[in-house]
Scaffold this motif. Structure first.
Motif, PDB file in Angstrom:
ATOM      1  N   LEU A 102       0.862  -1.189   0.000  1.00 59.78           N
ATOM      2  CA  LEU A 102       0.000   0.000   0.000  1.00 59.78           C
ATOM      3  C   LEU A 102       0.892   1.232   0.000  1.00 59.78           C
ATOM      4  O   LEU A 102       1.896   1.269   0.723  1.00 59.78           O
ATOM      5  CB  LEU A 102      -0.885   0.008   1.246  1.00 59.78           C
ATOM      6  CG  LEU A 102      -1.823  -1.175   1.421  1.00 59.78           C
ATOM      7  CD1 LEU A 102      -2.480  -1.136   2.802  1.00 59.78           C
ATOM      8  CD2 LEU A 102      -2.867  -1.197   0.317  1.00 59.78           C
ATOM      9  N   HIS A 103       0.527   2.221  -0.797  1.00 62.34           N
ATOM     10  CA  HIS A 103       1.314   3.458  -0.903  1.00 62.34           C
ATOM     11  C   HIS A 103       0.454   4.663  -0.544  1.00 62.34           C
ATOM     12  O   HIS A 103      -0.760   4.654  -0.770  1.00 62.34           O
ATOM     13  CB  HIS A 103       1.835   3.638  -2.332  1.00 62.34           C
ATOM     14  CG  HIS A 103       2.786   2.569  -2.751  1.00 62.34           C
ATOM     15  ND1 HIS A 103       2.394   1.448  -3.435  1.00 62.34           N
ATOM     16  CD2 HIS A 103       4.117   2.444  -2.566  1.00 62.34           C
ATOM     17  CE1 HIS A 103       3.447   0.680  -3.663  1.00 62.34           C
ATOM     18  NE2 HIS A 103       4.502   1.263  -3.137  1.00 62.34           N
ATOM     19  N   ASP A 104       1.109   5.715  -0.045  1.00 64.03           N
ATOM     20  CA  ASP A 104       0.401   6.968   0.175  1.00 64.03           C
ATOM     21  C   ASP A 104       0.392   7.775  -1.113  1.00 64.03           C
ATOM     22  O   ASP A 104       0.876   7.308  -2.154  1.00 64.03           O
ATOM     23  CB  ASP A 104       0.999   7.737   1.356  1.00 64.03           C
ATOM     24  CG  ASP A 104       2.415   8.224   1.127  1.00 64.03           C
ATOM     25  OD1 ASP A 104       2.916   8.200  -0.030  1.00 64.03           O
ATOM     26  OD2 ASP A 104       3.061   8.639   2.119  1.00 64.03           O
ATOM     27  N   GLU A 105      -0.137   8.966  -1.043  1.00 62.67           N
ATOM     28  CA  GLU A 105      -0.259   9.805  -2.243  1.00 62.67           C
ATOM     29  C   GLU A 105       1.093  10.227  -2.822  1.00 62.67           C
ATOM     30  O   GLU A 105       1.188  10.572  -3.990  1.00 62.67           O
ATOM     31  CB  GLU A 105      -1.104  11.036  -1.925  1.00 62.67           C
ATOM     32  CG  GLU A 105      -2.546  10.678  -1.644  1.00 62.67           C
ATOM     33  CD  GLU A 105      -3.363  11.849  -1.119  1.00 62.67           C
ATOM     34  OE1 GLU A 105      -2.782  12.922  -0.822  1.00 62.67           O
ATOM     35  OE2 GLU A 105      -4.584  11.674  -1.000  1.00 62.67           O
ATOM     36  N   GLN A 106       2.158  10.177  -2.015  1.00 61.54           N
ATOM     37  CA  GLN A 106       3.495  10.511  -2.485  1.00 61.54           C
ATOM     38  C   GLN A 106       4.254   9.282  -2.981  1.00 61.54           C
ATOM     39  O   GLN A 106       5.421   9.380  -3.357  1.00 61.54           O
ATOM     40  CB  GLN A 106       4.303  11.195  -1.387  1.00 61.54           C
ATOM     41  CG  GLN A 106       3.812  12.591  -1.017  1.00 61.54           C
ATOM     42  CD  GLN A 106       2.530  12.577  -0.195  1.00 61.54           C
ATOM     43  OE1 GLN A 106       2.364  11.757   0.703  1.00 61.54           O
ATOM     44  NE2 GLN A 106       1.620  13.485  -0.519  1.00 61.54           N
ATOM     45  N   GLY A 107       3.623   8.129  -2.949  1.00 62.38           N
ATOM     46  CA  GLY A 107       4.256   6.909  -3.425  1.00 62.38           C
ATOM     47  C   GLY A 107       5.066   6.173  -2.375  1.00 62.38           C
ATOM     48  O   GLY A 107       5.732   5.190  -2.678  1.00 62.38           O
ATOM     49  N   GLN A 108       5.006   6.631  -1.112  1.00 55.24           N
ATOM     50  CA  GLN A 108       5.728   5.970  -0.024  1.00 55.24           C
ATOM     51  C   GLN A 108       4.962   4.731   0.433  1.00 55.24           C
ATOM     52  O   GLN A 108       3.744   4.775   0.566  1.00 55.24           O
ATOM     53  CB  GLN A 108       5.894   6.921   1.159  1.00 55.24           C
ATOM     54  CG  GLN A 108       6.802   8.097   0.875  1.00 55.24           C
ATOM     55  CD  GLN A 108       8.234   7.642   0.674  1.00 55.24           C
ATOM     56  OE1 GLN A 108       8.755   7.728  -0.426  1.00 55.24           O
ATOM     57  NE2 GLN A 108       8.860   7.156   1.706  1.00 55.24           N
ATOM     58  N   ALA A 109       5.683   3.654   0.712  1.00 58.57           N
ATOM     59  CA  ALA A 109       5.059   2.449   1.249  1.00 58.57           C
ATOM     60  C   ALA A 109       4.579   2.716   2.670  1.00 58.57           C
ATOM     61  O   ALA A 109       5.346   3.202   3.501  1.00 58.57           O
ATOM     62  CB  ALA A 109       6.046   1.297   1.228  1.00 58.57           C
ATOM     63  N   ILE A 110       3.302   2.410   2.938  1.00 55.64           N
ATOM     64  CA  ILE A 110       2.735   2.637   4.272  1.00 55.64           C
ATOM     65  C   ILE A 110       2.212   1.343   4.899  1.00 55.64           C
ATOM     66  O   ILE A 110       1.709   1.351   6.014  1.00 55.64           O
ATOM     67  CB  ILE A 110       1.613   3.689   4.236  1.00 55.64           C
ATOM     68  CG1 ILE A 110       0.496   3.278   3.276  1.00 55.64           C
ATOM     69  CG2 ILE A 110       2.179   5.056   3.893  1.00 55.64           C
ATOM     70  CD1 ILE A 110      -0.745   4.146   3.351  1.00 55.64           C
ATOM     71  N   GLY A 111       2.336   0.244   4.182  1.00 54.30           N
ATOM     72  CA  GLY A 111       1.853  -1.033   4.685  1.00 54.30           C
ATOM     73  C   GLY A 111       1.575  -1.973   3.531  1.00 54.30           C
ATOM     74  O   GLY A 111       2.109  -1.797   2.433  1.00 54.30           O
ATOM     75  N   ALA A 112       0.726  -2.958   3.787  1.00 56.81           N
ATOM     76  CA  ALA A 112       0.395  -3.924   2.743  1.00 56.81           C
ATOM     77  C   ALA A 112      -0.913  -4.630   3.074  1.00 56.81           C
ATOM     78  O   ALA A 112      -1.347  -4.658   4.228  1.00 56.81           O
ATOM     79  CB  ALA A 112       1.517  -4.949   2.592  1.00 56.81           C
ATOM     80  N   VAL A 113      -1.510  -5.201   2.043  1.00 52.74           N
ATOM     81  CA  VAL A 113      -2.699  -6.029   2.190  1.00 52.74           C
ATOM     82  C   VAL A 113      -2.347  -7.437   1.742  1.00 52.74           C
ATOM     83  O   VAL A 113      -1.596  -7.612   0.786  1.00 52.74           O
ATOM     84  CB  VAL A 113      -3.899  -5.464   1.394  1.00 52.74           C
ATOM     85  CG1 VAL A 113      -3.596  -5.339  -0.094  1.00 52.74           C
ATOM     86  CG2 VAL A 113      -5.158  -6.290   1.623  1.00 52.74           C
ATOM     87  N   GLY A 114      -2.875  -8.420   2.452  1.00 52.10           N
ATOM     88  CA  GLY A 114      -2.701  -9.816   2.082  1.00 52.10           C
ATOM     89  C   GLY A 114      -4.053 -10.474   1.937  1.00 52.10           C
ATOM     90  O   GLY A 114      -4.920 -10.310   2.791  1.00 52.10           O
ATOM     91  N   VAL A 115      -4.236 -11.188   0.845  1.00 53.40           N
ATOM     92  CA  VAL A 115      -5.491 -11.878   0.561  1.00 53.40           C
ATOM     93  C   VAL A 115      -5.191 -13.350   0.339  1.00 53.40           C
ATOM     94  O   VAL A 115      -4.274 -13.692  -0.411  1.00 53.40           O
ATOM     95  CB  VAL A 115      -6.180 -11.281  -0.686  1.00 53.40           C
ATOM     96  CG1 VAL A 115      -7.388 -12.103  -1.103  1.00 53.40           C
ATOM     97  CG2 VAL A 115      -6.569  -9.832  -0.446  1.00 53.40           C
ATOM     98  N   ALA A 116      -5.965 -14.224   0.981  1.00 49.99           N
ATOM     99  CA  ALA A 116      -5.790 -15.660   0.805  1.00 49.99           C
ATOM    100  C   ALA A 116      -7.130 -16.368   0.969  1.00 49.99           C
ATOM    101  O   ALA A 116      -7.965 -15.955   1.771  1.00 49.99           O
ATOM    102  CB  ALA A 116      -4.782 -16.215   1.812  1.00 49.99           C
ATOM    103  N   GLY A 117      -7.290 -17.429   0.179  1.00 52.88           N
ATOM    104  CA  GLY A 117      -8.493 -18.244   0.288  1.00 52.88           C
ATOM    105  C   GLY A 117      -9.167 -18.507  -1.038  1.00 52.88           C
ATOM    106  O   GLY A 117      -9.996 -19.412  -1.143  1.00 52.88           O
ATOM    107  N   ALA A 118      -8.829 -17.734  -2.050  1.00 51.34           N
ATOM    108  CA  ALA A 118      -9.337 -17.977  -3.408  1.00 51.34           C
ATOM    109  C   ALA A 118      -8.234 -18.728  -4.150  1.00 51.34           C
ATOM    110  O   ALA A 118      -7.443 -19.428  -3.531  1.00 51.34           O
ATOM    111  CB  ALA A 118      -9.667 -16.649  -4.083  1.00 51.34           C
ATOM    112  N   THR A 119      -8.164 -18.593  -5.456  1.00 49.78           N
ATOM    113  CA  THR A 119      -7.004 -19.104  -6.192  1.00 49.78           C
ATOM    114  C   THR A 119      -5.871 -18.105  -6.007  1.00 49.78           C
ATOM    115  O   THR A 119      -6.109 -16.945  -5.657  1.00 49.78           O
ATOM    116  CB  THR A 119      -7.305 -19.248  -7.689  1.00 49.78           C
ATOM    117  OG1 THR A 119      -7.543 -17.924  -8.228  1.00 49.78           O
ATOM    118  CG2 THR A 119      -8.528 -20.125  -7.932  1.00 49.78           C
ATOM    119  N   VAL A 120      -4.639 -18.514  -6.251  1.00 49.01           N
ATOM    120  CA  VAL A 120      -3.515 -17.579  -6.128  1.00 49.01           C
ATOM    121  C   VAL A 120      -3.722 -16.399  -7.073  1.00 49.01           C
ATOM    122  O   VAL A 120      -3.490 -15.244  -6.700  1.00 49.01           O
ATOM    123  CB  VAL A 120      -2.167 -18.280  -6.394  1.00 49.01           C
ATOM    124  CG1 VAL A 120      -1.024 -17.275  -6.411  1.00 49.01           C
ATOM    125  CG2 VAL A 120      -1.903 -19.349  -5.345  1.00 49.01           C
TER     126      VAL A 120
END
Length: 134
Positions: A102-120
């Motif tokens: 996840l990035h802010d409006e300036q393009g800096q990394a501020i975190g991440a999202v992880g999704v699991a349970g469907a197909t890769v």
């Protein structure tokens, strides 16, 4: 997106993932972590497999800690790759699709999202959508 991983940003990311997963009839787990890989938000949809809870968190942590989507790390983390055994570091990581920075409006990394349970492949598409990158 604001310049930090606020509560409202976390909820917005989760809701975008939930909406697309429901549209595509997937029961998934959604984890959002901050830039240090610490859990900020989580949702397990009805009927999502329990084993994918840990996978979603590890996908998000992987992307956050290396500021690179988990899918991008995958090729180099394969046997013979430059970062082979990366997954054994940091308490366990995952180097296949579904962890997106996840990035802010300036393009800096501020975190991440992880999704699991469907197909890769679907995990990756949903995570990109949740991050506002698709």
């Amino acid at each position: 997106m604001p310049s930090s991983l606020s509560e409202s940003t976390v909820q917005h990311v989760i809701e975008r993932a939930r909406a697309l997963a429901r549209e595509q009839n997937f029961a998934i787990n959604i984890a959002v972590v901050d830039e240090a890989g610490l859990l900020r938000g989580f949702l397990r949809l009805d009927d999502a497999v329990p084993g994918a809870i840990d996978v979603s968190i590890k996908k998000a942590r992987t992307a956050a800690l290396f500021r690179t989507d988990s899918l991008e790390l995958g090729a180099a983390a394969q046997p013979g790759g430059a970062i082979y055994t990366l997954e054994a570091t940091n308490g366990g990581l995952i180097s296949f699709g579904g962890g997106v920075v996840l990035h802010d409006e300036q393009g800096q990394a501020i975190g991440a999202v992880g999704v699991a349970g469907a197909t890769v492949e679907a995990d990756q598409v949903i995570a990109l959508h949740a991050a506002g990158r698709a």
